[in-house]
Design a protein around this motif. Sequence first.
Motif, PDB file in Angstrom:
ATOM      1  N   MET A  96      96.953  35.295  49.210  1.00  0.00           N
ATOM      2  CA  MET A  96      95.959  36.217  48.712  1.00  0.00           C
ATOM      3  C   MET A  96      95.166  35.523  47.604  1.00  0.00           C
ATOM      4  N   TYR A  97      93.866  35.734  47.620  1.00  0.00           N
ATOM      5  CA  TYR A  97      93.013  35.204  46.563  1.00  0.00           C
ATOM      6  C   TYR A  97      92.609  36.328  45.615  1.00  0.00           C
ATOM      7  N   SER A  98      92.532  35.997  44.340  1.00  0.00           N
ATOM      8  CA  SER A  98      92.088  36.935  43.311  1.00  0.00           C
ATOM      9  C   SER A  98      91.000  36.257  42.489  1.00  0.00           C
ATOM     10  N   ILE A  99      89.984  37.032  42.124  1.00  0.00           N
ATOM     11  CA  ILE A  99      88.907  36.510  41.292  1.00  0.00           C
ATOM     12  C   ILE A  99      89.022  37.131  39.910  1.00  0.00           C
ATOM     13  N   LEU A 100      89.016  36.268  38.903  1.00  0.00           N
ATOM     14  CA  LEU A 100      89.062  36.700  37.513  1.00  0.00           C
ATOM     15  C   LEU A 100      87.690  36.424  36.904  1.00  0.00           C
ATOM     16  N   PHE A 101      87.053  37.460  36.399  1.00  0.00           N
ATOM     17  CA  PHE A 101      85.757  37.330  35.750  1.00  0.00           C
ATOM     18  C   PHE A 101      85.958  37.370  34.250  1.00  0.00           C
ATOM     19  N   TYR A 102      85.442  36.385  33.562  1.00  0.00           N
ATOM     20  CA  TYR A 102      85.470  36.338  32.105  1.00  0.00           C
ATOM     21  C   TYR A 102      84.078  36.647  31.567  1.00  0.00           C
ATOM     22  N   LYS A 103      84.005  37.464  30.556  1.00  0.00           N
ATOM     23  CA  LYS A 103      82.764  37.717  29.820  1.00  0.00           C
ATOM     24  C   LYS A 103      82.999  37.178  28.417  1.00  0.00           C
ATOM     25  N   THR A 104      82.165  36.261  27.978  1.00  0.00           N
ATOM     26  CA  THR A 104      82.388  35.588  26.702  1.00  0.00           C
ATOM     27  C   THR A 104      81.719  36.315  25.541  1.00  0.00           C
ATOM     28  N   VAL A 105      82.170  35.996  24.343  1.00  0.00           N
ATOM     29  CA  VAL A 105      81.614  36.565  23.112  1.00  0.00           C
ATOM     30  C   VAL A 105      80.346  35.799  22.716  1.00  0.00           C
ATOM     31  N   ASP A 106      79.604  36.363  21.777  1.00  0.00           N
ATOM     32  CA  ASP A 106      78.435  35.671  21.238  1.00  0.00           C
ATOM     33  C   ASP A 106      78.865  34.340  20.611  1.00  0.00           C
ATOM     34  N   HIS A 128      96.396  24.903  38.027  1.00  0.00           N
ATOM     35  CA  HIS A 128      95.906  24.220  39.223  1.00  0.00           C
ATOM     36  C   HIS A 128      97.016  23.377  39.849  1.00  0.00           C
ATOM     37  N   GLN A 129      97.747  22.650  39.033  1.00  0.00           N
ATOM     38  CA  GLN A 129      98.835  21.810  39.540  1.00  0.00           C
ATOM     39  C   GLN A 129      99.954  22.633  40.181  1.00  0.00           C
ATOM     40  N   ARG A 130     100.155  23.857  39.717  1.00  0.00           N
ATOM     41  CA  ARG A 130     101.144  24.753  40.325  1.00  0.00           C
ATOM     42  C   ARG A 130     100.630  25.397  41.608  1.00  0.00           C
ATOM     43  N   GLY A 131      99.361  25.164  41.925  1.00  0.00           N
ATOM     44  CA  GLY A 131      98.771  25.744  43.118  1.00  0.00           C
ATOM     45  C   GLY A 131      98.283  27.168  42.924  1.00  0.00           C
ATOM     46  N   GLU A 132      98.179  27.614  41.686  1.00  0.00           N
ATOM     47  CA  GLU A 132      97.744  28.982  41.393  1.00  0.00           C
ATOM     48  C   GLU A 132      96.232  29.082  41.212  1.00  0.00           C
ATOM     49  N   LEU A 133      95.658  28.172  40.449  1.00  0.00           N
ATOM     50  CA  LEU A 133      94.213  28.174  40.200  1.00  0.00           C
ATOM     51  C   LEU A 133      93.538  27.361  41.290  1.00  0.00           C
ATOM     52  N   PHE A 134      92.763  28.035  42.119  1.00  0.00           N
ATOM     53  CA  PHE A 134      92.082  27.383  43.234  1.00  0.00           C
ATOM     54  C   PHE A 134      90.818  26.678  42.749  1.00  0.00           C
ATOM     55  N   MET A 135      90.006  27.390  41.961  1.00  0.00           N
ATOM     56  CA  MET A 135      88.816  26.802  41.355  1.00  0.00           C
ATOM     57  C   MET A 135      88.307  27.745  40.280  1.00  0.00           C
ATOM     58  N   GLY A 170      97.817  33.431  45.181  1.00  0.00           N
ATOM     59  CA  GLY A 170      99.197  33.804  44.906  1.00  0.00           C
ATOM     60  C   GLY A 170      99.608  35.032  45.699  1.00  0.00           C
ATOM     61  N   GLU A 171     100.813  35.487  45.463  1.00  0.00           N
ATOM     62  CA  GLU A 171     101.367  36.641  46.165  1.00  0.00           C
ATOM     63  C   GLU A 171     100.554  37.911  45.900  1.00  0.00           C
ATOM     64  N   ASP A 172     100.065  38.055  44.659  1.00  0.00           N
ATOM     65  CA  ASP A 172      99.322  39.246  44.260  1.00  0.00           C
ATOM     66  C   ASP A 172      98.474  38.913  43.038  1.00  0.00           C
ATOM     67  N   VAL A 173      97.859  39.912  42.443  1.00  0.00           N
ATOM     68  CA  VAL A 173      96.948  39.684  41.313  1.00  0.00           C
ATOM     69  C   VAL A 173      97.671  39.286  40.033  1.00  0.00           C
TER      70      VAL A 173
END
Length: 77
Positions: A1-11, A32-39, A56-59
Amino acid sequence: MYSILFYKTVDNYVERRAPYRKLHLAHATAAHQRGELFMGGALSDPADSAVLVFQGEDVSVAADFARNDPYVLNGLI
């Protein structure tokens, strides 16, 4: 399963991230080395957000990453 994490940065994120950048990149490299972060990466023009794709298995993989990310822990996200 793929999950997308969106970050919104501060000023002034680009300037404020300097003390935590090496820690954040090490955190991302380890995931990334653990195979969790795809890009992932920051979006530019303006540099006010980032997108990270996890596998990963889930979010929980994405949630755990964010919970332990130096940028999040130090209020940049």
